[in-house]
Design an enzyme around this catalytic site. Structure first.
Site, PDB file in Angstrom:
ATOM      1  N   GLN A  75       0.954  -1.504   0.250  1.00 27.81           N
ATOM      2  CA  GLN A  75       0.057   0.260   0.430  1.00 27.81           C
ATOM      3  C   GLN A  75       1.155   1.012  -0.059  1.00 27.81           C
ATOM      4  O   GLN A  75       0.287   2.269  -0.817  1.00 27.81           O
ATOM      5  CB  GLN A  75      -1.124   0.511   0.898  1.00 27.81           C
ATOM      6  N   CYS A 126      -6.293   1.803   1.157  1.00 31.56           N
ATOM      7  CA  CYS A 126      -6.166   0.093   1.023  1.00 31.56           C
ATOM      8  C   CYS A 126      -7.206  -0.082   0.165  1.00 31.56           C
ATOM      9  O   CYS A 126      -7.148  -1.531  -0.890  1.00 31.56           O
ATOM     10  CB  CYS A 126      -6.003  -0.038   1.857  1.00 31.56           C
ATOM     11  N   HIS A 166     -10.463  -1.061   6.843  1.00 33.35           N
ATOM     12  CA  HIS A 166      -9.302  -1.691   6.208  1.00 33.35           C
ATOM     13  C   HIS A 166     -10.244  -2.900   5.668  1.00 33.35           C
ATOM     14  O   HIS A 166     -10.639  -3.548   5.010  1.00 33.35           O
ATOM     15  CB  HIS A 166      -8.399  -2.550   7.079  1.00 33.35           C
ATOM     16  N   ASN A 205      -4.861  -8.545   2.803  1.00 27.69           N
ATOM     17  CA  ASN A 205      -4.449  -7.808   3.272  1.00 27.69           C
ATOM     18  C   ASN A 205      -3.842  -6.673   2.687  1.00 27.69           C
ATOM     19  O   ASN A 205      -2.727  -7.121   1.874  1.00 27.69           O
ATOM     20  CB  ASN A 205      -4.225  -7.756   5.046  1.00 27.69           C
ATOM     21  N   TRP A 225      -1.261  -4.863   2.786  1.00 25.52           N
ATOM     22  CA  TRP A 225      -0.760  -4.149   3.566  1.00 25.52           C
ATOM     23  C   TRP A 225       0.722  -5.584   3.165  1.00 25.52           C
ATOM     24  O   TRP A 225       1.799  -5.432   3.487  1.00 25.52           O
ATOM     25  CB  TRP A 225      -0.325  -4.184   5.063  1.00 25.52           C
TER      26      TRP A 225
END
Length: 637
Positions: free
Chosen positions: A72, A78, A249, A281, A283
Site C-alpha cells: 500500500q 487500501c 481496512h 491484506n 499491507w
C-alpha cells in the site's frame, strides 16, 4: 473502443517522443506537488524518479502479475490496493486495464524504443477511458512513496496507481476512497455493497448459506469481491484485533471454494465440504490467526493434494483462508462486483442492459423542473427525471444501478462532495407512456447515500414500472447514469412528455378532455372451467378503441390482478368495458364482464360479473373489484 482521456493519444505521443529521442513529460499531470496534494505537502521532500533511475532492470511485470505484487505505501488507499489485488487474479480483466502490456514492457534489445510513456484503461461513467501518463514516480529517500511491488524492479502497480490518481485529480484524492467504485472502474461491472449486520446474516444460517452460494457464483463467473470490518470511531481505524484482522481496512477476496475434507480416495466419496474464503491484506502482512490460518492444525483435515490445489502457504504474505462462518462472524461489509454478461454465446446467465444518461437540473416551472429531491418532498418529488421499463416474465430478478459523476477531481474548486442520491420504483399502468403526476404503488427503492453509486437487486412481478432517480434534497444539480439489467429486454426509456401533444389534427379529430385510470384489483369466485377445478384467468380493459391486457394467472378462481390501464378520453359518455377470460390452448373462453360509466372523481367498488349483453338477469359466477380515478386535468394522474 476506449476514449482518450483529455484528448491525449498514447500512440501519437509515444511516436513523437521516439522521433525526437526524448522521454515523455505529461503536461496535464506534472512531476510537482499539485499532482500529489490538494493544498499542502504532507510527506516532506519528494523526488520524482523514472523506474530506470530506481533500478538497472525495470519491468512492468516480474514473473507475471499476482495479488502479492501490491503493497500500500503511505497513502490511505487500501481500498484501491484491495481492488488491484482482486484485479490481479483475473487475467481477462487486468489485460483490459493494462492494454497491449507486452508492447508497453521495457525491451532490452530496443532501448531506443522506450519513451517513458504508459497508458491504462478505466471504465468511467459508461465508457472506457484511456489514460496516458509519464513514468516519473514520487519517491522519498530513493523509495517509492505509494503503491509498490514486492520486487523492487516491478512497476505495474505504481504506474496503474498514477494513472488512476491522474483521473481523480491528484494522489491525495485516492485517500479514503471506495472499493466498490474501484472495482467498477476496473471492470465496467456493477457493485453491490452488502451490510452483513443490518441484513441479519450473523444470526441466520439459511441466509449465510444463500450468501455463500451467491459469493461463490460471483467469484466463479469472474467477478471481483472485497470486504472489511467497519470502524465506528476514528481511533478504531486500522486497529488490529486480537484475531489478527484490521478494522476500517479493505481486504481483497482472492478465492472462494468448497473444500473437500479427509484424505485419500475415501475423501472423494464423502459429502463433507467446508465453505471457505481466501483474503488478502493490502499491507502484504498481518493475517487472520484463528482456525484455518496458515499454520493451524485444521489443515491436517485436508489432503496434501487439496492443499496444493488451494495454494496454501505458511508465510506472512497477507493472504489467508478462513471458513465462511468465521468470515460472517468477523466481517461487517461485503462488496460483490458482478461482471454483467450480455453475450448471447455464453453458457452463463445473459443480462439485457439498458443504459440511460440524465441530469438533475432546476427550473422555476414545475413541469420543467428536474431537481425535485426525494419522496419526502411531496410537492416536487415527481418533477424528477422518470424512466419506464417492462418486466416481461411472470417474475424477474432486476439489477438497477444509479451512478453520479464522481466529484473528487473537482475538490480543488470546493465542490468535491458527492450528492446524496437514490431512487424509487413505482408499479404503474401497463400502457403508461406519459410522465407520472401522482405517486403510485411503490415496488421498491434504494437507500440514499452520498456515494458515487447506489445499487438494488430486486425481484419484480410482470408489469410496467417507473424508476425515479433523485437527489435527497431538492434543487441540487448533477449528471447521472442509470443502468437497468433484466433477463428479457425491458424497453427502458425516459418519460419526457406530460400529456398527449396537441397537433394540427387535434381540432378535427378531437383532443382528450378526461384522463381515467382503471385499476383491476382482484376477482373472486370465478367459474372453474379447467379439468383441475380451477381456471387460468386474465383481464382486458377496453376504452375508446384501446385495450390493456393483464398477464395470465395460473390455477386460480380468485386472481389478484393488480392491473392498471390509463386512458386519455375524448368521449366522456362512452363506457369502459372490463372482460375476464380463461386462457386455453386452442381458444380462450369467456368468464364474464362489467360495463362501467367513467364519471369524474374516484370510486372503488366490487361488481358481479355479467354475460355478454349485460342484461340484469344474466349474472355469471364471480365478482371483480375495481378502482377508477378520472380527472379533467390531463396531468392529474
Amino acid at each position: 473502443m476506449a476514449v482518450p482521456y483529455e484528448g491525449q493519444s498514447f500512440s501519437t505521443l509515444r511516436r513523437q517522443c521516439q522521433h525526437k529521442g526524448t522521454l515523455f513529460e505529461d503536461p496535464l499531470f506534472p512531476a510537482s506537488d499539485q499532482s500529489l496534494f490538494y493544498q499542502r505537502n504532507q510527506i516532506g521532500r519528494v523526488t520524482w524518479k523514472r523506474p530506470n533511475e530506481l533500478t538497472s532492470d525495470p519491468h512492468l511485470f516480474v514473473d507475471g502479475i499476482s495479488a502479492h505484487d501490491l503493497h500500500q505505501g503511505q497513502l490511505g488507499n487500501c481500498w484501491f490496493v484491495a481492488a488491484c489485488s482482486s484485479l490481479a487474479s483475473r487475467e481477462a480483466l487486468w489485460q483490459k486495464v493494462i492494454p497491449d502490456w507486452k508492447d508497453q514492457e521495457w525491451d532490452k534489445d530496443k532501448p531506443n524504443s522506450y519513451a517513458g510513456i504508459f497508458h491504462f484503461r478505466f471504465w468511467r461513467f459508461g465508457e472506457w477511458v484511456d489514460v496516458v501518463i509519464d513514468d516519473r514516480l514520487p519517491t522519498v529517500n530513493g523509495q517509492l512513496v505509494y503503491c509498490h511491488s514486492n520486487d523492487s524492479n516491478e512497476f505495474w502497480s505504481a504506474l496503474v496507481e498514477k494513472a488512476y490518481a491522474k483521473m481523480y485529480g491528484c494522489y491525495e484524492a485516492l485517500d479514503g476512497g471506495n472499493t466498490a467504485d474501484a472495482l467498477v472502474d476496473f471492470t465496467g461491472g456493477v457493485s453491490e455493497p452488502m451490510d452483513l449486520i443490518e441484513n441479519g446474516y450473523k444470526q441466520d444460517e439459511e441466509k449465510q448459506h444463500e450468501l455463500f452460494e451467491r459469493v461463490l457464483k460471483v467469484h466463479n463467473r469472474g467477478g471481483l469481491i472485497s470486504c472489511s470490518i467497519r470502524a465506528t470511531t476514528q481511533a478504531d481505524m486500522e486497529a488490529r484485533l486480537d484475531c489478527g484482522l484490521v478494522k476500517g481496512h479493505a481486504y481483497a477476496v482472492t478465492d472462494v471454494r468448497k473444500v473437500r475434507l479427509g484424505h485419500g480416495l475415501l475423501a472423494y466419496f464423502r459429502s463433507d465440504k467446508l465453505d471457505m474464503i481466501r483474503m488478502r491484506n493490502p499491507w502484504g502482512k498481518r493475517e487472520w490467526n484463528g482456525p484455518w490460518s496458515d499454520s493451524s492444525e485444521e489443515w491436517q483435515k485436508v489432503s496434501k493434494s487439496e492443499r496444493e490445489k488451494m495454494g496454501v502457504t505458511v508465510e506472512d504474505d497477507g493472504e489467508f483462508w478462513m471458513t465462511f462462518d468465521d468470515f460472517i462472524a468477523n466481517f461487517t461489509d461485503l462488496i460483490l462486483c458482478r461482471l454483467i454478461n450480455t453475450s448471447y454465446l455464453s453458457l452463463h446467465k445473459t443480462w439485457e442492459e439498458a443504459v440511460m444518461r440524465g441530469s438533475w437540473h432546476r427550473h422555476d416551472d414545475p413541469l420543467l423542473n428536474r431537481a425535485g429531491g426525494c419522496a419526502n418532498n411531496k410537492h416536487s418529488f415527481l418533477q424528477n427525471p422518470q424512466y419506464v421499463f417492462d418486466v416481461k416474465k411472470p417474475e424477474d430478478e432486476v439489477l438497477i444501478c444509479l451512478q453520479q459523476k464522481d466529484r473528487r477531481a473537482t475538490l480543488r474548486g470546493g465542490r468535491g462532495e458527492n450528492l446524496a442520491i437514490g431512487f424509487d420504483i413505482h408499479k404503474v399502468e401497463l400502457n403508461r407512456t406519459y410522465r407520472m403526476h401522482v405517486t403510485q404503488q411503490k415496488a421498491g427503492g434504494s437507500i440514499y447515500i452520498n456515494s458515487r453509486s447506489v445499487f438494488l437487486r430486486i425481484d419484480l412481478k410482470e408489469g410496467r414500472y417507473v424508476i425515479i432517480p433523485t437527489t435527497f434534497d431538492p434543487g441540487l444539480e448533477g449528471d447521472f447514469l442509470l443502468r437497468v439489467f433484466t433477463d428479457v429486454t425491458s424497453d427502458c426509456k425516459e418519460l419526457t412528455v406530460d400529456e398527449p401533444r396537441k397537433t394540427c389534427w387535434s381540432g378535427m379529430c378531437g383532443y382528450p378532455s378526461l384522463v381515467t385510470q382503471v385499476h383491476i384489483l382482484q376477482a373472486d369466485g370465478l367459474a372453474a372451467q379447467d379439468s383441475d377445478g380451477a381456471s387460468d384467468p386474465y383481464v382486458i380493459i377496453r376504452c375508446e378503441g384501446q385495450k390493456v391486457c393483464s398477464p395470465v394467472y395460473k390455477n386460480t378462481c380468485s386472481p389478484v390482478f393488480d392491473t392498471k390501464g390509463l386512458f386519455y378520453r375524448k368521449k366522456a359518455n362512452q363506457p369502459i368495458s372490463i372482460e375476464i377470460y380463461n386462457n386455453n390452448v386452442l381458444k380462450d373462453s369467456f368468464l364474464g364482464q362489467v360495463t362501467l360509466p367513467a364519471e369524474q372523481g374516484e370510486i372503488k367498488k366490487t361488481f358481479h360479473l355479467k354475460d355478454k349483453g349485460d342484461r340484469r338477469d344474466n349474472d355469471l359466477s364471480g365478482t371483480v373489484t375495481v378502482a377508477i380515478l378520472t380527472s379533467s386535468i390531463l396531468t392529474g394522474i
